[in-house]
Write an enzyme that holds these catalytic residues in place. Structure first.
Site, PDB file in Angstrom:
ATOM      1  N   ASN A  31     -26.801  15.632 -37.302  1.00  0.00           N
ATOM      2  CA  ASN A  31     -25.621  16.506 -37.313  1.00  0.00           C
ATOM      3  C   ASN A  31     -25.248  16.855 -35.872  1.00  0.00           C
ATOM      4  O   ASN A  31     -25.125  18.030 -35.511  1.00  0.00           O
ATOM      5  CB  ASN A  31     -25.878  17.760 -38.150  1.00  0.00           C
ATOM      6  CG  ASN A  31     -24.603  18.519 -38.456  1.00  0.00           C
ATOM      7  OD1 ASN A  31     -23.530  17.945 -38.519  1.00  0.00           O
ATOM      8  ND2 ASN A  31     -24.721  19.823 -38.634  1.00  0.00           N
ATOM      9  N   HIS A  36     -25.871  17.842 -27.932  1.00  0.00           N
ATOM     10  CA  HIS A  36     -26.805  16.724 -28.080  1.00  0.00           C
ATOM     11  C   HIS A  36     -26.367  15.535 -27.224  1.00  0.00           C
ATOM     12  O   HIS A  36     -27.188  14.902 -26.549  1.00  0.00           O
ATOM     13  CB  HIS A  36     -26.865  16.264 -29.540  1.00  0.00           C
ATOM     14  CG  HIS A  36     -27.444  17.255 -30.488  1.00  0.00           C
ATOM     15  ND1 HIS A  36     -26.693  17.880 -31.453  1.00  0.00           N
ATOM     16  CD2 HIS A  36     -28.712  17.727 -30.635  1.00  0.00           C
ATOM     17  CE1 HIS A  36     -27.465  18.686 -32.157  1.00  0.00           C
ATOM     18  NE2 HIS A  36     -28.689  18.622 -31.684  1.00  0.00           N
ATOM     19  N   GLN A  60     -40.808  22.475 -40.359  1.00  0.00           N
ATOM     20  CA  GLN A  60     -40.349  23.617 -39.574  1.00  0.00           C
ATOM     21  C   GLN A  60     -39.351  24.493 -40.318  1.00  0.00           C
ATOM     22  O   GLN A  60     -38.797  25.434 -39.740  1.00  0.00           O
ATOM     23  CB  GLN A  60     -39.754  23.150 -38.249  1.00  0.00           C
ATOM     24  CG  GLN A  60     -38.470  22.358 -38.327  1.00  0.00           C
ATOM     25  CD  GLN A  60     -38.182  21.651 -37.016  1.00  0.00           C
ATOM     26  OE1 GLN A  60     -38.875  20.703 -36.613  1.00  0.00           O
ATOM     27  NE2 GLN A  60     -37.159  22.117 -36.309  1.00  0.00           N
ATOM     28  N   SER A 186     -25.739  22.935 -34.630  1.00  0.00           N
ATOM     29  CA  SER A 186     -25.507  22.164 -35.849  1.00  0.00           C
ATOM     30  C   SER A 186     -25.206  23.060 -37.032  1.00  0.00           C
ATOM     31  O   SER A 186     -24.653  22.594 -38.039  1.00  0.00           O
ATOM     32  CB  SER A 186     -26.735  21.294 -36.150  1.00  0.00           C
ATOM     33  OG  SER A 186     -26.944  20.347 -35.121  1.00  0.00           O
TER      34      SER A 186
END
Length: 280
Positions: A31, A36, A60, A186
């Site tokens: 995403n 990024h 996580q 995201s």
């Protein structure tokens, strides 16, 4: 760009490069946004071969978090990575990463993991550090890049690499922001139009705190309390606004004027939890 769904396939593709060139690695959960992509381009400045990964890591996520609903945008992500010049994408499924239940984990110092985001998300950093160490072992890069937006994650990984003597340089990328100051994430796509208009207030509170401290204010507790109250007054549910030492994210003390500081914040706006930070 070569896409590798298996560990064996990625290792075979990198076998020659690893001995002849410097490899940079940028792990992601997909995403992807401009932050990024900025890390991918920065990776090229540090290495000859750039490897990215996309893996939504169940370890996580807490039991009531958004693992099942986390956006999977693989086709678009691949196009963006290819456009950014990434050489190899490691895109395993869960069976490839965890063929058996993961029974060995990275247990970092609770003084680092049980504060701030770790207090709000028990087990998050255990799962994060475990998968990152596993990815490091798979890719075996010389350099790995992470964004400063996840400041606590960055601090934990730097300490993990140092204390486990991993031969990897950790490079931090600056937080990428929208024009109104909102840190790209995201999860920003979860925000409604009204929430998106309100969301930059978190960054504005951190900017206000930074300006006050730079101007000489040393009553840190008052600054934190006023910022939390301002968010709450506008419909937020704050987890924390906290002024910390950059080195270990322990509480800052005004008397220790030589410490490099960072102010961090996390709060829910509607159903979306946003985090941000600013170095001071």
């Amino acid at each position: 760009m070569q896409i590798h769904p298996t560990i064996a396939g990625l290792r075979a593709a990198l076998a020659d490069a690893r001995h002849q060139a410097r490899v940079a690695f940028v792990p992601t959960m997909g995403n992807l946004h401009d932050g990024h992509i900025g890390l991918m381009r920065k990776a090229r400045e540090h290495a000859d071969v750039v490897v990215a990964s996309i893996f939504v890591n169940r370890l996580q996520f807490g039991p009531n978090e958004d693992f099942d609903n986390y956006p999977r945008t693989f086709k678009d992500d691949c196009a963006r990575l290819a456009g950014a010049g990434v050489d190899h994408l490691f895109a395993p499924d869960e069976k490839e990463m965890y063929p058996t239940p993961q029974r060995y984990h990275v247990e970092a110092d609770p003084a680092h993991t049980d504060i701030l985001d770790g207090a709000a998300r028990p087990g998050h950093f255990r799962g994060m550090a475990t998968v990152v160490l596993k990815l490091f072992n798979i890719v075996q890069p010389q350099v790995a890049l992470f964004g400063k937006k996840d400041y606590q994650q960055l601090m934990i990984l730097r300490n993990m690499v140092r204390e486990l003597a991993l031969p990897i340089e950790i490079v931090a990328g600056e937080t990428t922001r929208a024009d109104d100051g909102l840190a790209l994430s995201s999860r920003n796509g979860y925000l409604s139009a009204a929430e998106r208009a309100e969301a930059p207030r978190l960054n504005r509170q951190l900017v206000w705190i930074r300006e006050r401290i730079v101007g000489g204010e040393r009553d840190f507790l008052r600054l934190e309390t006023e910022a939390v109250a301002e968010l709450a007054a506008h419909g937020w549910h704050p987890d924390y606004i906290s002024i910390r030492r950059r080195s270990d994210l322990q509480p800052a003390k005004a008397a220790q004027g030589d410490d490099a500081l960072v102010v961090l914040g996390a709060a829910k706006l509607g159903k979306t939890r946003l985090i941000d930070n600013l170095e001071i």
